[in-house]
Structures are given as structure tokens and as C-alpha cells.
Design an enzyme around this catalytic site. Structure first.
Site, PDB file in Angstrom:
ATOM      1  N   ARG A 168       8.615   6.106   6.368  1.00  0.00           N
ATOM      2  CA  ARG A 168       9.497   6.317   5.224  1.00  0.00           C
ATOM      3  C   ARG A 168      10.502   5.180   5.159  1.00  0.00           C
ATOM      4  NH1 ARG A 168       6.207   9.027   3.452  1.00  0.00           N
ATOM      5  NH2 ARG A 168       6.300  11.138   2.568  1.00  0.00           N
ATOM      6  N   HIS A 172       2.750   1.406  -0.505  1.00  0.00           N
ATOM      7  CA  HIS A 172       2.669   2.801  -0.046  1.00  0.00           C
ATOM      8  C   HIS A 172       1.218   3.300  -0.039  1.00  0.00           C
ATOM      9  CE1 HIS A 172       5.438   6.519   0.380  1.00  0.00           C
ATOM     10  NE2 HIS A 172       4.307   6.729   1.021  1.00  0.00           N
ATOM     11  N   GLU A 223      11.343   2.571  -4.399  1.00  0.00           N
ATOM     12  CA  GLU A 223       9.929   2.340  -4.701  1.00  0.00           C
ATOM     13  C   GLU A 223       9.687   2.462  -6.203  1.00  0.00           C
ATOM     14  OE1 GLU A 223       7.199   4.611  -2.341  1.00  0.00           O
ATOM     15  OE2 GLU A 223       8.091   3.960  -0.454  1.00  0.00           O
TER      16      GLU A 223
END
Length: 356
Positions: free
Chosen positions: A262, A310, A291
Site C-alpha cells: 500500500r 498497481h 493513484e
């Protein structure tokens, strides 16, 4: 019996329905309705308002409420289950979320509504672990940078020079911050390469670590000793900003840092200077504090940064596994059996009542 398969373009509604239909002993009048959100083509993010905002969610409250009309059970990955949604859907009994942590569900609101929430731990453990090892190797050996240079017509033989050469894993001390399902797989792979593996995790005991052939140490000791550090902790108030300027200063000069967990585990502010100075030899990240990263992202263009959007959990096996775990939980609920992976108090109470 109406069930909503609220999927997206990774775990599609069809995957949920196929997995659910394979469950034995379901009601004969089972009806499945579908809802598809825009993720991953559209980024996930916070959804909600006031005291009920959920994170990493996709879709709107309005479309979810409409799709939940008459629904008693929902299978989902990222649908935004806020207090507003629970208040508007009194017939809903159970939500099966195919993620290791249901951050897209307001668990307190679910408890108030008496809705059981289940989760799917380990659904992407193999995928995320393999990706973390790939990122370690890519960063340690400058693979993306060398590839980009060659594609642009530059033969970078100078990367063979001693002061630019990469690290090999054999004989290297590698530190894992967090030792859950993903960390344990990464440790096995790194040990197969010949690395000595240290782990820092307050929820792991020394005996468990020793049985796995790794050594449990305090975080500071891990950072001082490890030439490669990979983050695998969950994000919480306790772990937010876990690795900051002080912690970066403890690393051996030229260490490799990898974050596929994370973005909030890292304090991003000191990273550019650490990378430019060589204090940090390389950084590989698949997750970010924002993000997607903004256009003026300060790490953009640095040659010792490996960055991906990601993707650690993005395998077809993960999608099928996630749907199967969620369907298994929905099946247990529909059959009146205890849940295997309860995520909130209402789910735990329901499970205890079934057991008793």
C-alpha cells in the site's frame, strides 16, 4: 432469492455467477442480477459523504442502491457499501467481498444494519508474492532502465561498471516488513535464491519464523541489516508512513526498497533525494500515496525507479480465486452455515449463532 453480482472488468459478474452456481444446496428460486463498474479502466477511489466514506471503491451509491432492489445477498469486489446504501436496502442480509480487506464497505454501518460482511483473505497471495519478487529483481538488476535505453538506441555497456552494477540475491540479506500470506511466499522464493531473510511483524512469533527458515527482528534492526527491503504490511493508522526519512537513513547505502503493498506505508517526501544521492540505490513501487500519480510526480524520470500501475494482483487465477472465495461465503450464508471469513461483528455473531 435474489443475489447481486456486482463485478467489474477484472472480477466480472459472470465469474461470480459461475462460481455461485457451482455451490451445492442453493435455493431453487435463486435469481442472479448483474452490475458492472468501470474499474480498472476507471480508477477506484473514495465514495460517500459525511461520516460514511469508503475507500478503493468503484461505481456510485445511486447505481448500487438501484441494483440492490430486492437483493438479499451481494457478491462484489469494489462496490461502494456506505451507510447510505445500507439504509436504502433493508432486505440486504449479507455482502461477500472478494478482497483481503473490505475497505469499500463501511463495516460500522453494516453492523448497524445487521448485514454480515465476509472477506477473501489470500485471494491474490501467490500473484502479489510473485510480482514482489519480480520487482525486487527488476530494481536490483536495473532491468527496466536497461531495456528502455536499448530500445532508444543506446547500448549501455557502462552499466557493467562496478559502481553501477546491480545486486544479486544469493548471499544478500533481504528484509520483509510484514509476514502474512504474501510475505511468507516471498520469503520462500528469496531463500531459494540463497538470500538470508529477516522479517519484522508484530503479529508473528519467533518460533513461526524460525520454522520457516527466517529470523524475526525489530524493524530498525531489519533496516540496518538489509540490502533489499520489501513491504508487505497492511495499511492502518499504526503503519501509515512506516518508512520515512529516519527509516531510510538506517538502510545500508545503495539498498533496494520495494513496495507492492500500500502506498501509504511509505512517506514519499524524502524518496527523491534518497534516490538522487544514492542513499537508496533503487526503488520499485506498484502502489502510491495518490493513484494514479500526478503529472508532476517527483519520481518520474529517475533512472533508479521501477514503477507499475498497481498490477501485483492482476492474474486470471486471482480473479477466479476471488470469485470462488466470495461465492463460497455466499453459499454458506444461503445454506445457513457459519462463514469462514467474517469481516464484521454482525458476521461473527451470525457465525456464532449457527455454530451454537
Amino acid at each position: 432469492m435474489r443475489v447481486l453480482a456486482a463485478g467489474d472488468h477484472f472480477v466480472a459478474p459472470d465469474l461470480f455467477e459461475t462460481a455461485l452456481r457451482a455451490e451445492p444446496g442453493l435455493p431453487g428460486d435463486l435469481e442472479t442480477v448483474h452490475l458492472t463498474s468501470g474499474w480498472p479502466s476507471e480508477p477506484f477511489g473514495p465514495v460517500g459523504s459525511g461520516d460514511s466514506v469508503v475507500d478503493e471503491a468503484s461505481g456510485t451509491e445511486e447505481e448500487l442502491v438501484e441494483a440492490l432492489a430486492g437483493v438479499r445477498v451481494c457478491l462484489t469486489q469494489m462496490a461502494p457499501f456506505t451507510a447510505r446504501v445500507f439504509d436504502a436496502c433493508p432486505e440486504l442480509e449479507m455482502v461477500a467481498v472478494c478482497r483481503g480487506g473490505p475497505v469499500n464497505v463501511d463495516l460500522d454501518a453494516a453492523d448497524r444494519a445487521g448485514v454480515a460482511v465476509a472477506q477473501a483473505p489470500g485471494r491474490n497471495a501467490a500473484a502479489a508474492a510473485e510480482y514482489a519478487v519480480a520487482m525486487i529483481l527488476a530494481a536490483a538488476r536495473h532491468v527496466p532502465y536497461a531495456d528502455a535505453e536499448l530500445r532508444d538506441g543506446r547500448w549501455r555497456g557502462d552499466l557493467y561498471a562496478y559502481d553501477r552494477a546491480g545486486l544479486e540475491l544469493a548471499g544478500t540479506v533481504a528484509g520483509l516488513v510484514g509476514y502474512g500470506a504474501i510475505g511468507r511466499i516471498v520469503a520462500r522464493v528469496l531463500r531459494a535464491f540463497g538470500a538470508e531473510v529477516l522479517v519484522a511483524d508484530p503479529y508473528t512469533d519467533a518460533a513461526t519464523a524460525a520454522a520457516d527458515g527466517v529470523r524475526l527482528v525489530a524493524l530498525d534492526e531489519l533496516l540496518r541489516a538489509s540490502s533489499v527491503v520489501s513491504l508487505h504490511a497492511r495499511l492502518s493508522e499504526e503503519t501509515r508512513g512506516l518508512i520515512g526519512e529516519r527509516e531510510l537513513g538506517l538502510l545500508p547505502h545503495g539498498a533496494v526498497l520495494v513496495n507492492t503493498a500500500r502506498g501509504g506505508l511509505l512517506d514519499h517526501a524524502p524518496l527523491p533525494e534518497a534516490l538522487r544521492s544514492g542513499r537508496l540505490g533503487a526503488l520499485a513501487v506498484d502502489v502510491y500515496d495518490v493513484e494514479p500519480p500526478p503529472e508532476d510526480w517527483p519520481l518520474r524520470g529517475l533512472p533508479n525507479v521501477v514503477a507499475t500501475p498497481h498490477l501485483a494482483g492482476a492474474t486470471r487465477q486471482t480473479a477466479h480465486r476471488a470469485a470462488a472465495i466470495a461465492a463460497g461465503e455466499a453459499g454458506r450464508h444461503l445454506r445457513g452455515e457459519p462463514l469462514a471469513h467474517p469481516a464484521n461483528a454482525a458476521a461473527r455473531r451470525a457465525t456464532e449463532e449457527v455454530v451454537s
